[in-house]
Design a protein around this motif. Structure first.
Motif, mmCIF file in Angstrom:
data_model
loop_
_atom_site.group_PDB
_atom_site.id
_atom_site.type_symbol
_atom_site.label_atom_id
_atom_site.label_comp_id
_atom_site.label_asym_id
_atom_site.label_seq_id
_atom_site.Cartn_x
_atom_site.Cartn_y
_atom_site.Cartn_z
ATOM 1 N N UNK A 135 0.834 -1.205 0.000
ATOM 2 C CA UNK A 135 0.000 0.000 0.000
ATOM 3 C C UNK A 135 0.870 1.257 0.000
ATOM 4 N N UNK A 136 1.968 1.234 0.724
ATOM 5 C CA UNK A 136 2.870 2.394 0.745
ATOM 6 C C UNK A 136 3.507 2.615 -0.619
ATOM 7 N N UNK A 137 3.890 1.525 -1.292
ATOM 8 C CA UNK A 137 4.480 1.663 -2.618
ATOM 9 C C UNK A 137 3.487 2.220 -3.628
ATOM 10 N N UNK A 138 2.210 1.819 -3.514
ATOM 11 C CA UNK A 138 1.193 2.346 -4.420
ATOM 12 C C UNK A 138 0.959 3.831 -4.185
ATOM 13 N N UNK A 139 0.972 4.244 -2.896
ATOM 14 C CA UNK A 139 0.753 5.665 -2.595
ATOM 15 C C UNK A 139 1.904 6.521 -3.089
#
Length: 408
Positions: free
Chosen positions: A367-371
């Motif tokens: 999720x952090x990489x997508x954000x």
């Protein structure tokens, strides 16, 4: 009077603030220059008339607003240490209490963290972990109540109602701890030995055994204490709470008897469970040393869970001495750290908990990489072929669901 201090005069300070109370010697202690309108505290004298006094307590004297000391100093908190009195603090008892304080504090921190993990992660919610959580809660409540009762002991001695409430709460939480250990033993016995009766006992039955049955026992104990009050002995202070300072050998068996029965039953459960485990290990195709190693590991894990530590420390030396002191220190360490051991074995080193942490960490990282708009990352399989992280997540999700199925 025989005053140990040879300084029977108070030398005035070189700089004296106008309007302040000057240095004053009241034949016991020296009260230094102080600000008007304040109460000055200092440790009590260590000896008077050949008798030792408790220097951990404080004497006080008020400096009035007009810069004049009050006529009398307050020495009501200064109590003598009579070595022939049962209230004299034996150094070994003091050190033992330090071991209890330290062990209970460490256990509280570990148990609160473990319970938070079981409550927060929904993946860990199953009957077995719910039983573990309730057992840890009893450790938290009993350890915290013990620390609070020991810290407020002087105040509880002066307040009879608070003393009764704290004594009742402490005994109740300790008894719930024993009965939840019985629930752990019963659940493991049904799971390992009597597997065909696994679905017959529901969570509400375990809840009544762990929380309700001890409450009924403690109510009977409390009523019996009120019906037959204990007379205050000659050696006992009249302002002390007899519920805390003087146990009754007959009344206390009302809750001590069931606790001992629980330990004996858990010892039977442990023997049967270990017999089944050793039998299954012998039937496996492995070396004998490896079998006994696994059995020993299972035994070490089950000992704190089923409360066998209480049995190991139940009988000890009756005469004072160096060996007795070491025994008391060791027993205090084992008993106070039992909650810590339960949290370590059944939460922090539990493979199911570690897999859950890994799963949530992977989800959080994705999720952090997508954000942040990060580039697509690759992992490699055993044959060094590149795989996307989504493939790794799917494989891990499949493994987690298998673990979840075993939990339920």
């Amino acid at each position: 009077m025989n005053i140990t201090s040879t300084n029977n005069t108070c030398l005035p300070e070189k700089v004296v603030n106008p309007g302040w109370c000057p240095s004053h010697w009241d034949l016991l202690l020296c009260w230094r220059t102080s600000k008007p309108g304040t109460v000055v505290y200092q440790p009590c004298f260590d000896e008077l008339n050949g008798m030792r006094y408790d220097t951990s307590q404080n004497a006080s004297r008020r400096c009035q607003s007009n810069g004049v000391w009050e006529n009398f100093s307050d020495y009501m908190s200064c109590r003598h240490l009579d070595t022939s009195s049962p209230f004299y603090p034996d150094p070994s008892i003091v050190y033992t209490s330090y071991f209890y304080y330290g062990g209970y504090t460490i256990s509280l921190v570990a148990l609160v963290a473990a319970v938070s993990i079981f409550v927060y992660f929904k993946d860990l919610r199953c009957l077995r972990n719910t039983i573990h959580t309730n057992l840890m809660c009893t450790y938290i409540l009993s350890d915290f109540t013990w620390i609070l009762t020991s810290t407020l002991q002087e105040w509880l001695s002066a307040s009879n109602n608070a003393c009764v409430l704290f004594t009742f709460s402490l005994h109740y939480f300790v008894l719930t701890n024993f009965f939840w250990m019985f629930v752990e033993g019963l659940y493991l016995y049904i799971l390992v030995v009597e597997t065909f009766t696994r679905e017959n006992i529901k969570l509400r039955v375990y809840m009544f055994i762990g929380w309700g049955f001890p409450l009924l026992i403690m109510v009977v104990w409390c009523v019996s204490k009120f019906i037959t009050p204990i007379p205050i002995g000659i050696e006992e202070r009249s302002d002390s709470c007899t519920w805390m300072t003087r146990p009754h050998p007959v009344h206390d068996w009302i809750y001590q008897g069931p606790a001992i029965i629980v330990l004996i039953v858990n010892l039977v459960f442990l023997s049967k469970i270990m017999w089944v485990l050793i039998t299954k290990l012998r039937s496996a195709n492995s070396a004998e040393t490896q079998q006994y190693r696994k059995a020993s590991k299972a035994l070490l894990v089950l000992i704190p869970l089923l409360g066998v530590t209480y049995i190991l420390t139940m009988i000890g030396p009756t005469e004072s001495g160096t060996f007795a002191n070491y025994y008391f220190y060791g027993r205090a360490t084992l008993l106070s750290m039992q909650g810590f051991m339960v949290a370590i074995f059944y939460c922090f080193v539990n493979s199911e908990v570690k897999n859950t942490f890994k799963h949530h960490f992977i989800r959080w990282n994705d999720a952090r990489n997508l954000r942040t708009g990060g580039s697509r990352r690759f992992t490699y399989s055993k044959d060094w072929s590149p795989n996307t992280r989504s493939d790794s997540v799917r494989r891990f999700e499949s493994k987690r669901m298998t673990t979840r199925h075993l939990c339920t």
